[in-house]
Design a protein around this motif. Structure first.
Motif, PDB file in Angstrom:
ATOM      1  N   PRO A 178      -0.082   5.428  -2.445  1.00  0.00           N
ATOM      2  CA  PRO A 178       0.917   4.423  -2.311  1.00  0.00           C
ATOM      3  C   PRO A 178       1.936   4.507  -3.422  1.00  0.00           C
ATOM      4  O   PRO A 178       1.644   4.896  -4.547  1.00  0.00           O
ATOM      5  CB  PRO A 178       0.124   3.111  -2.389  1.00  0.00           C
ATOM      6  CG  PRO A 178      -1.302   3.474  -2.348  1.00  0.00           C
ATOM      7  CD  PRO A 178      -1.423   4.890  -2.633  1.00  0.00           C
ATOM      8  N   ALA A 179       3.163   4.109  -3.111  1.00  0.00           N
ATOM      9  CA  ALA A 179       4.211   4.100  -4.116  1.00  0.00           C
ATOM     10  C   ALA A 179       3.882   3.076  -5.188  1.00  0.00           C
ATOM     11  O   ALA A 179       3.467   1.966  -4.914  1.00  0.00           O
ATOM     12  CB  ALA A 179       5.548   3.766  -3.449  1.00  0.00           C
ATOM     13  N   GLY A 236     -16.786   8.054  -3.775  1.00  0.00           N
ATOM     14  CA  GLY A 236     -15.399   7.625  -3.699  1.00  0.00           C
ATOM     15  C   GLY A 236     -14.938   6.784  -4.869  1.00  0.00           C
ATOM     16  O   GLY A 236     -13.751   6.456  -4.963  1.00  0.00           O
ATOM     17  N   GLY A 237     -15.865   6.428  -5.764  1.00  0.00           N
ATOM     18  CA  GLY A 237     -15.501   5.556  -6.883  1.00  0.00           C
ATOM     19  C   GLY A 237     -14.388   6.120  -7.742  1.00  0.00           C
ATOM     20  O   GLY A 237     -13.453   5.405  -8.126  1.00  0.00           O
ATOM     21  N   GLU A 256     -10.519   4.647  -8.386  1.00  0.00           N
ATOM     22  CA  GLU A 256      -9.909   4.459  -9.706  1.00  0.00           C
ATOM     23  C   GLU A 256      -8.571   5.195  -9.796  1.00  0.00           C
ATOM     24  O   GLU A 256      -7.609   4.684 -10.372  1.00  0.00           O
ATOM     25  CB  GLU A 256     -10.855   4.979 -10.788  1.00  0.00           C
ATOM     26  CG  GLU A 256     -12.070   4.098 -11.039  1.00  0.00           C
ATOM     27  CD  GLU A 256     -11.730   2.856 -11.841  1.00  0.00           C
ATOM     28  OE1 GLU A 256     -10.953   2.953 -12.807  1.00  0.00           O
ATOM     29  OE2 GLU A 256     -12.232   1.783 -11.483  1.00  0.00           O
ATOM     30  N   ARG A 257      -8.517   6.379  -9.208  1.00  0.00           N
ATOM     31  CA  ARG A 257      -7.304   7.202  -9.325  1.00  0.00           C
ATOM     32  C   ARG A 257      -6.189   6.710  -8.409  1.00  0.00           C
ATOM     33  O   ARG A 257      -5.022   6.661  -8.802  1.00  0.00           O
ATOM     34  CB  ARG A 257      -7.641   8.657  -8.995  1.00  0.00           C
ATOM     35  CG  ARG A 257      -6.471   9.621  -9.120  1.00  0.00           C
ATOM     36  CD  ARG A 257      -6.857  11.030  -8.723  1.00  0.00           C
ATOM     37  NE  ARG A 257      -7.964  11.514  -9.548  1.00  0.00           N
ATOM     38  CZ  ARG A 257      -9.103  11.981  -9.061  1.00  0.00           C
ATOM     39  NH1 ARG A 257      -9.291  12.010  -7.734  1.00  0.00           N
ATOM     40  NH2 ARG A 257     -10.061  12.403  -9.860  1.00  0.00           N
ATOM     41  N   ASN A 258      -6.510   6.365  -7.168  1.00  0.00           N
ATOM     42  CA  ASN A 258      -5.484   6.045  -6.182  1.00  0.00           C
ATOM     43  C   ASN A 258      -5.154   4.567  -6.075  1.00  0.00           C
ATOM     44  O   ASN A 258      -4.151   4.193  -5.467  1.00  0.00           O
ATOM     45  CB  ASN A 258      -5.909   6.551  -4.802  1.00  0.00           C
ATOM     46  CG  ASN A 258      -6.013   8.060  -4.760  1.00  0.00           C
ATOM     47  OD1 ASN A 258      -5.338   8.761  -5.503  1.00  0.00           O
ATOM     48  ND2 ASN A 258      -6.873   8.572  -3.896  1.00  0.00           N
ATOM     49  N   GLY A 259      -6.006   3.719  -6.617  1.00  0.00           N
ATOM     50  CA  GLY A 259      -5.702   2.301  -6.625  1.00  0.00           C
ATOM     51  C   GLY A 259      -6.292   1.526  -5.467  1.00  0.00           C
ATOM     52  O   GLY A 259      -6.772   2.107  -4.480  1.00  0.00           O
ATOM     53  N   ASP A 283       0.336  -3.109 -16.586  1.00  0.00           N
ATOM     54  CA  ASP A 283      -0.134  -2.155 -17.590  1.00  0.00           C
ATOM     55  C   ASP A 283      -1.360  -1.389 -17.141  1.00  0.00           C
ATOM     56  O   ASP A 283      -2.042  -0.780 -17.935  1.00  0.00           O
ATOM     57  CB  ASP A 283      -0.446  -2.857 -18.913  1.00  0.00           C
ATOM     58  CG  ASP A 283      -1.423  -4.012 -18.734  1.00  0.00           C
ATOM     59  OD1 ASP A 283      -1.729  -4.342 -17.573  1.00  0.00           O
ATOM     60  OD2 ASP A 283      -1.871  -4.577 -19.755  1.00  0.00           O
ATOM     61  N   ALA A 284      -1.692  -1.438 -15.834  1.00  0.00           N
ATOM     62  CA  ALA A 284      -2.831  -0.678 -15.307  1.00  0.00           C
ATOM     63  C   ALA A 284      -2.416   0.016 -14.028  1.00  0.00           C
ATOM     64  O   ALA A 284      -2.745  -0.401 -12.939  1.00  0.00           O
ATOM     65  CB  ALA A 284      -4.024  -1.592 -15.046  1.00  0.00           C
ATOM     66  N   PRO A 285      -1.604   1.106 -14.117  1.00  0.00           N
ATOM     67  CA  PRO A 285      -1.125   1.794 -12.914  1.00  0.00           C
ATOM     68  C   PRO A 285      -2.272   2.340 -12.084  1.00  0.00           C
ATOM     69  O   PRO A 285      -3.302   2.718 -12.623  1.00  0.00           O
ATOM     70  CB  PRO A 285      -0.266   2.941 -13.479  1.00  0.00           C
ATOM     71  CG  PRO A 285      -0.734   3.115 -14.887  1.00  0.00           C
ATOM     72  CD  PRO A 285      -1.168   1.772 -15.353  1.00  0.00           C
ATOM     73  N   PRO A 286      -2.090   2.354 -10.767  1.00  0.00           N
ATOM     74  CA  PRO A 286      -3.174   2.767  -9.882  1.00  0.00           C
ATOM     75  C   PRO A 286      -3.588   4.208 -10.045  1.00  0.00           C
ATOM     76  O   PRO A 286      -4.657   4.584  -9.639  1.00  0.00           O
ATOM     77  CB  PRO A 286      -2.589   2.522  -8.481  1.00  0.00           C
ATOM     78  CG  PRO A 286      -1.111   2.589  -8.674  1.00  0.00           C
ATOM     79  CD  PRO A 286      -0.863   2.024 -10.040  1.00  0.00           C
ATOM     80  N   SER A 287      -2.733   5.046 -10.629  1.00  0.00           N
ATOM     81  CA  SER A 287      -3.089   6.449 -10.765  1.00  0.00           C
ATOM     82  C   SER A 287      -3.830   6.746 -12.054  1.00  0.00           C
ATOM     83  O   SER A 287      -4.098   7.888 -12.370  1.00  0.00           O
ATOM     84  CB  SER A 287      -1.815   7.304 -10.721  1.00  0.00           C
ATOM     85  OG  SER A 287      -0.947   6.944 -11.780  1.00  0.00           O
TER      86      SER A 287
END
Length: 455
Positions: free
Chosen positions: A2-3, A71-72, A76-79, A204-208
């Motif tokens: 996602p953007a 998938g955990g 964490e990486r993709n949000g 301050d916690a980007p999904p990537s």
């Protein structure tokens, strides 16, 4: 993926909008706890045993743990929005495949649809909001995760009477079961989409990126910063794995067979339990499960996680003992004890993310949580297998009523005692397992438990 602009919260976004987003996912996937409503019509229309009719539920719980474990890191990486989307697609399409299986009388398709495909949606959906909620509520992690996770416990409170009503309307034959699955799959797809659209992560916690890339508030600092890979090497992880497995086994054995169990239990009494009352019993257990998730997890913020698990495991074993000794002498006592057990079951689920945060920090808490849920997969096999196999064996031996379940209740007492002992062994994680702060330097000298840790 996602953007970023559509996932990160804009200035002024209220953090209290995030729990409802999580609830929309958990209320939907919590339908799994109402599976027992489908057992009698499936057994009657397809000629299945009690053990066989539990298979879709068992497979779903196994897939829940496996998909959460593998998938955990992706979550964490993709949000959370990516994870919620995957969950909605898998869970709703699982119902559609199960509907095809029921319509064609191909039970293996019901297992594949509801169990394999839907179970994958269960796992990804279950962990999707956890780390996000902990980041939004570092001051009250137990309460925050409890609010969302109580939706999973309360999902059956909606799904149980709804499923019964749909089966009554469409019929309890294979065609009616298929239409019920179809209706529920489409409805859940729409409902879960609301959560996908509403969820946001803190600026301050980007999904990537993981939780370590945000600047934690003082309230969120525990001193521990342990990666998912390192967590697997600690005795604390495996002790907590045993604790969760024991607690889940103790509750899921009742929950999976709730409707037929209460019917069988009082079949020899002067006032047997009917179908509608059995569905009501499922609703009561779901309510207890839901309330336990918010009550006990919130209490853990003040009393400590270890103390809450002492209560859940110790008092849970006592409740099973009361049921075993009382037999079918009192419906009220049976319902109250079963409801208390289910409140502890739910409370254990909702408290464990905060327990993990206390032990391992927020660095990769979502991934660690996913790996820990393999304990749920194991319990998803053990609980129903113990209760169903003992009940089926008792039926073959000519036992009736409460006698069909006494042995399984005694086994549950033993498992809860093992979990209690494992909880007592949990201590703070040794600093050698910590990641260097800020990507460099030495690990902190010690891990300081914050309020609520109760270690």
């Amino acid at each position: 993926m996602p953007a970023r602009s559509g996932v990160v919260a804009p200035p002024g976004w209220s953090r209290w909008l995030v729990p409802p987003a999580a609830l929309s996912i958990h209320l939907a996937i919590g339908q799994a706890y109402a599976w027992s409503v489908f057992k009698p019509p499936l057994e009657a229309s397809l000629g299945l045993s009690g053990t066989a009719s539990a298979l879709p539920f068992q497979v779903a719980i196994v897939m829940l743990g496996l998909s959460a474990a593998f998938g955990g890191t992706l979550v964490e990486r993709n949000g959370p929005r990516w994870a919620m989307t995957v969950s909605a697609v898998c869970f709703s399409s699982g119902f559609l495949v199960a509907a095809l299986g029921a319509a064609t009388r191909q039970y293996w398709l019901v297992v594949v649809g509801y169990g394999l495909i839907g179970g994958t949606g269960l796992g990804i959906g279950y962990i999707s909001p956890v780390s996000t909620l902990i980041k939004w509520f570092p001051d009250r992690p137990g309460m925050a995760t409890g609010i969302a996770i109580m939706g999973f416990g309360g999902g059956a409170l909606i799904a149980s009477p709804w499923s019964a009503a749909l089966l009554s309307h469409f019929g309890a034959d294979p065609s009616g079961i298929a239409r019920t699955f179809l209706t529920m799959g489409l409805a859940y797809a729409v409902f879960m989409t609301l959560g996908v659209l509403l969820v946001r992560v803190p600026p301050d916690a980007p999904p990537s990126q993981g939780a370590a890339d945000r600047a934690p508030s003082p309230a969120s600092v525990t001193g521990a910063r342990v990666s998912a890979r390192s967590a697997l090497r600690t005795p604390q992880f495996w002790c907590l794995w045993v604790v969760l497995c024991a607690n889940v086994t103790g509750g899921i054995g009742i929950l999976e067979k709730a409707a037929p169990m209460v019917t069988d239990f009082f079949a020899e009494t002067s006032s047997p339990v009917g179908t509608a009352a059995a569905a009501g019993f499922v609703g009561v257990l779901s309510l207890a499960n839901m309330l336990g998730r918010i009550v006990w997890s919130s209490a853990s913020d003040f009393t400590g996680r270890k103390n809450v698990y002492r209560l859940c495991l110790g008092a849970g074993a006592l409740m099973y003992l009361v049921i075993a000794l009382a037999g079918d002498s009192s419906k009220v006592l049976f319902i109250v004890c079963a409801a208390v057990v289910l409140s502890f079951y739910g409370g254990g689920f909702a408290t464990v993310p905060a327990y993990l945060k206390d032990l391992f920090g927020t660095y990769q808490v979502g991934a660690v949580h996913g790996r820990l849920l393999t304990a749920w997969s194991t319990a998803g096999i053990l609980g129903p297998l113990i209760v169903n196999s003992v009940a089926d064996a008792g039926k073959s031996a000519g036992r009736t009523g409460a006698d069909r379940y006494t042995t399984s209740f005694l086994v549950m007492i033993g498992l809860l005692a093992v979990g209690f002992a494992a909880n007592e062994l949990i201590r703070p994680v040794h600093p050698r397992h910590h990641e260097p702060a800020g990507g460099g330097g030495r690990p902190p000298a010690e891990a300081v438990p914050e309020r609520g840790a109760g270690l």
